[in-house]
Design a protein around this motif. Structure first.
Motif, PDB file in Angstrom:
ATOM      1  N   LEU A   1      35.389  55.675  59.436  1.00 18.22           N
ATOM      2  CA  LEU A   1      36.526  56.070  60.262  1.00 18.22           C
ATOM      3  C   LEU A   1      35.996  56.679  61.549  1.00 18.22           C
ATOM      4  CD1 LEU A   1      37.439  56.689  57.054  1.00 18.22           C
ATOM      5  CD2 LEU A   1      39.575  56.913  58.291  1.00 18.22           C
ATOM      6  N   GLY A   2      36.421  56.129  62.665  1.00 16.63           N
ATOM      7  CA  GLY A   2      35.922  56.541  63.975  1.00 16.63           C
ATOM      8  C   GLY A   2      36.354  57.933  64.386  1.00 16.63           C
ATOM      9  N   SER A   3      35.573  58.504  65.278  1.00 21.91           N
ATOM     10  CA  SER A   3      35.910  59.829  65.777  1.00 21.91           C
ATOM     11  C   SER A   3      37.156  59.748  66.644  1.00 21.91           C
ATOM     12  CB  SER A   3      34.736  60.395  66.585  1.00 21.91           C
ATOM     13  OG  SER A   3      34.539  59.618  67.746  1.00 21.91           O
ATOM     14  N   SER A   4      37.859  60.832  66.704  1.00 17.25           N
ATOM     15  CA  SER A   4      39.043  60.957  67.569  1.00 17.25           C
ATOM     16  C   SER A   4      40.078  59.871  67.300  1.00 17.25           C
ATOM     17  CB  SER A   4      38.626  60.932  69.041  1.00 17.25           C
ATOM     18  OG  SER A   4      37.639  61.884  69.289  1.00 17.25           O
ATOM     19  N   MET A   5      40.227  59.460  66.060  1.00 17.69           N
ATOM     20  CA  MET A   5      41.188  58.409  65.723  1.00 17.69           C
ATOM     21  C   MET A   5      42.594  58.730  66.193  1.00 17.69           C
ATOM     22  SD  MET A   5      40.623  56.577  62.017  1.00 17.69           S
ATOM     23  CE  MET A   5      41.628  57.762  61.227  1.00 17.69           C
ATOM     24  N   PHE A   6      42.957  60.021  66.150  1.00 14.54           N
ATOM     25  CA  PHE A   6      44.331  60.415  66.435  1.00 14.54           C
ATOM     26  C   PHE A   6      44.471  61.319  67.653  1.00 14.54           C
ATOM     27  CE2 PHE A   6      43.887  60.033  61.797  1.00 14.54           C
ATOM     28  CZ  PHE A   6      44.713  58.941  61.603  1.00 14.54           C
ATOM     29  N   ASP A   7      43.452  61.444  68.478  1.00 12.27           N
ATOM     30  CA  ASP A   7      43.522  62.359  69.619  1.00 12.27           C
ATOM     31  C   ASP A   7      44.751  62.113  70.476  1.00 12.27           C
ATOM     32  OD1 ASP A   7      41.274  63.727  69.014  1.00 12.27           O
ATOM     33  OD2 ASP A   7      40.102  63.053  70.724  1.00 12.27           O
ATOM     34  N   LEU A   8      45.268  63.204  71.017  1.00 14.62           N
ATOM     35  CA  LEU A   8      46.408  63.140  71.920  1.00 14.62           C
ATOM     36  C   LEU A   8      46.041  63.709  73.278  1.00 14.62           C
ATOM     37  CD1 LEU A   8      49.528  64.275  69.865  1.00 14.62           C
ATOM     38  CD2 LEU A   8      49.109  62.064  70.867  1.00 14.62           C
ATOM     39  N   VAL A   9      46.695  63.231  74.295  1.00 15.46           N
ATOM     40  CA  VAL A   9      46.537  63.786  75.631  1.00 15.46           C
ATOM     41  C   VAL A   9      47.027  65.239  75.610  1.00 15.46           C
ATOM     42  CG1 VAL A   9      47.283  63.535  78.025  1.00 15.46           C
ATOM     43  CG2 VAL A   9      46.870  61.511  76.641  1.00 15.46           C
TER      44      VAL A   9
ATOM     45  N   LYS B   1      51.171  64.968  63.996  1.00  7.42           N
ATOM     46  CA  LYS B   1      51.697  65.298  62.675  1.00  7.42           C
ATOM     47  C   LYS B   1      51.532  64.073  61.786  1.00  7.42           C
ATOM     48  CE  LYS B   1      53.568  69.280  63.983  1.00  7.42           C
ATOM     49  NZ  LYS B   1      52.621  69.978  64.768  1.00  7.42           N
ATOM     50  N   VAL B   2      50.300  63.823  61.364  1.00  7.46           N
ATOM     51  CA  VAL B   2      50.017  62.640  60.568  1.00  7.46           C
ATOM     52  C   VAL B   2      49.482  63.063  59.211  1.00  7.46           C
ATOM     53  CG1 VAL B   2      47.650  62.322  61.362  1.00  7.46           C
ATOM     54  CG2 VAL B   2      48.942  60.340  60.640  1.00  7.46           C
ATOM     55  N   CYS B   3      49.735  62.243  58.238  1.00  7.39           N
ATOM     56  CA  CYS B   3      49.209  62.471  56.894  1.00  7.39           C
ATOM     57  C   CYS B   3      48.387  61.248  56.511  1.00  7.39           C
ATOM     58  CB  CYS B   3      50.351  62.666  55.907  1.00  7.39           C
ATOM     59  SG  CYS B   3      49.803  62.969  54.221  1.00  7.39           S
ATOM     60  N   ILE B   4      47.146  61.491  56.130  1.00  2.51           N
ATOM     61  CA  ILE B   4      46.290  60.401  55.664  1.00  2.51           C
ATOM     62  C   ILE B   4      46.450  60.304  54.152  1.00  2.51           C
ATOM     63  CG2 ILE B   4      43.920  59.599  55.393  1.00  2.51           C
ATOM     64  CD1 ILE B   4      43.261  60.922  58.053  1.00  2.51           C
ATOM     65  N   ILE B   5      46.848  59.138  53.697  1.00  2.96           N
ATOM     66  CA  ILE B   5      47.018  58.914  52.268  1.00  2.96           C
ATOM     67  C   ILE B   5      45.677  58.426  51.732  1.00  2.96           C
ATOM     68  CG2 ILE B   5      48.388  57.740  50.504  1.00  2.96           C
ATOM     69  CD1 ILE B   5      50.000  59.541  52.524  1.00  2.96           C
ATOM     70  N   ALA B   6      45.000  59.285  50.963  1.00  5.26           N
ATOM     71  CA  ALA B   6      43.644  58.946  50.517  1.00  5.26           C
ATOM     72  C   ALA B   6      43.306  59.658  49.224  1.00  5.26           C
ATOM     73  CB  ALA B   6      42.639  59.337  51.595  1.00  5.26           C
ATOM     74  N   ASN B   7      42.594  58.964  48.373  1.00  5.87           N
ATOM     75  CA  ASN B   7      42.115  59.561  47.131  1.00  5.87           C
ATOM     76  C   ASN B   7      40.886  60.420  47.379  1.00  5.87           C
ATOM     77  OD1 ASN B   7      44.074  58.412  45.428  1.00  5.87           O
ATOM     78  ND2 ASN B   7      42.952  56.479  45.397  1.00  5.87           N
TER      79      ASN B   7
ATOM     80  N   LYS C   1      37.445  62.481  53.173  1.00  2.16           N
ATOM     81  CA  LYS C   1      36.423  63.281  53.847  1.00  2.16           C
ATOM     82  C   LYS C   1      36.776  63.449  55.323  1.00  2.16           C
ATOM     83  CE  LYS C   1      31.492  63.453  54.890  1.00  2.16           C
ATOM     84  NZ  LYS C   1      30.236  62.743  54.881  1.00  2.16           N
ATOM     85  N   TYR C   2      37.209  62.377  55.959  1.00  3.11           N
ATOM     86  CA  TYR C   2      37.607  62.425  57.372  1.00  3.11           C
ATOM     87  C   TYR C   2      38.760  63.413  57.557  1.00  3.11           C
ATOM     88  CZ  TYR C   2      39.171  60.972  61.991  1.00  3.11           C
ATOM     89  OH  TYR C   2      39.542  60.965  63.308  1.00  3.11           O
ATOM     90  N   ALA C   3      39.763  63.327  56.691  1.00  4.66           N
ATOM     91  CA  ALA C   3      40.916  64.235  56.782  1.00  4.66           C
ATOM     92  C   ALA C   3      40.471  65.685  56.646  1.00  4.66           C
ATOM     93  CB  ALA C   3      41.943  63.881  55.713  1.00  4.66           C
ATOM     94  N   ASP C   4      39.644  65.958  55.664  1.00  4.40           N
ATOM     95  CA  ASP C   4      39.167  67.331  55.444  1.00  4.40           C
ATOM     96  C   ASP C   4      38.357  67.836  56.634  1.00  4.40           C
ATOM     97  OD1 ASP C   4      40.407  67.266  52.978  1.00  4.40           O
ATOM     98  OD2 ASP C   4      38.547  66.985  51.844  1.00  4.40           O
ATOM     99  N   GLU C   5      37.439  67.028  57.133  1.00  7.82           N
ATOM    100  CA  GLU C   5      36.578  67.446  58.240  1.00  7.82           C
ATOM    101  C   GLU C   5      37.351  67.679  59.535  1.00  7.82           C
ATOM    102  OE1 GLU C   5      33.625  64.379  58.497  1.00  7.82           O
ATOM    103  OE2 GLU C   5      32.454  65.200  56.820  1.00  7.82           O
ATOM    104  N   ASN C   6      38.461  66.947  59.703  1.00  8.59           N
ATOM    105  CA  ASN C   6      39.237  67.050  60.936  1.00  8.59           C
ATOM    106  C   ASN C   6      40.527  67.851  60.772  1.00  8.59           C
ATOM    107  OD1 ASN C   6      37.853  65.210  63.078  1.00  8.59           O
ATOM    108  ND2 ASN C   6      37.692  64.125  61.128  1.00  8.59           N
TER     109      ASN C   6
END
Length: 160
Positions: A112-120, A126-132, A139-144
């Motif tokens: 999963l790339g860095s800054s996937m959801f960055d905003l100006v 307000k996003v939720c990653i659905i992941a086991n 891991k990406y969700a937790d780290e970010n």
């Protein structure tokens, strides 16, 4: 020569289309939805960049990567379910997709790339990653510090 047509906001790709080119739909305001057919195996950089009305995307099982800035500035995109075949989601793939509320990477998505959801202007998404647990997406969700919840598999069928 056009390789698609848009009818009632839905993109219809011609049967022999195997690739969506770089920036092919860029700033296409009339585009509201697209279903990528199985014939398509590659989507170019920024293919849907700034398609402000795009709200619904269905990717085919033959897509292996969501590239850099692929859906950047698609402010109407609400959710996207990622096929099991997608192994990589690129940097800023969903940059400034302010309506995006859920994303469903699968256990098969390993990069999963860095800054996937960055905003100006640093406005929070307000996003939720659905992941086991124990997946790259979790891991990406937790780290970010992005909200996440588990995706359950029941008898081979997805349930959320």
């Amino acid at each position: 020569m056009a390789r698609f047509k848009i009818e009632d906001g839905k993109a219809i790709l011609f049967e022999d289309t195997t690739e969506i080119f770089e920036n092919e739909f860029e700033r296409c305001e009339e585009l509201k939805s697209i279903e990528i057919p199985a014939s398509v195996t590659k989507i170019g950089f920024g293919a849907f960049f700034n398609c402000t009305s795009l709200s619904s995307v269905k990717l085919s099982e033959n897509i292996y990567e969501i590239g850099m800035a692929q859906f950047a500035l698609c402010r109407s995109l609400k959710s996207i379910e990622i096929p099991e075949t997608v192994k990589k989601i690129g940097n800023k793939a969903f940059y400034n997709c302010s309506a995006l509320s859920e994303i469903y990477p699968t256990d098969g998505t390993t990069e999963l790339g860095s800054s996937m959801f960055d905003l100006v202007n640093n406005n929070p998404i307000k996003v939720c990653i659905i992941a086991n647990d124990n997946t790259a997406a979790k891991k990406y969700a937790d780290e970010n510090k992005i909200k996440s919840k588990p995706f359950f598999q029941i008898s081979g069928a997805a349930a959320h």
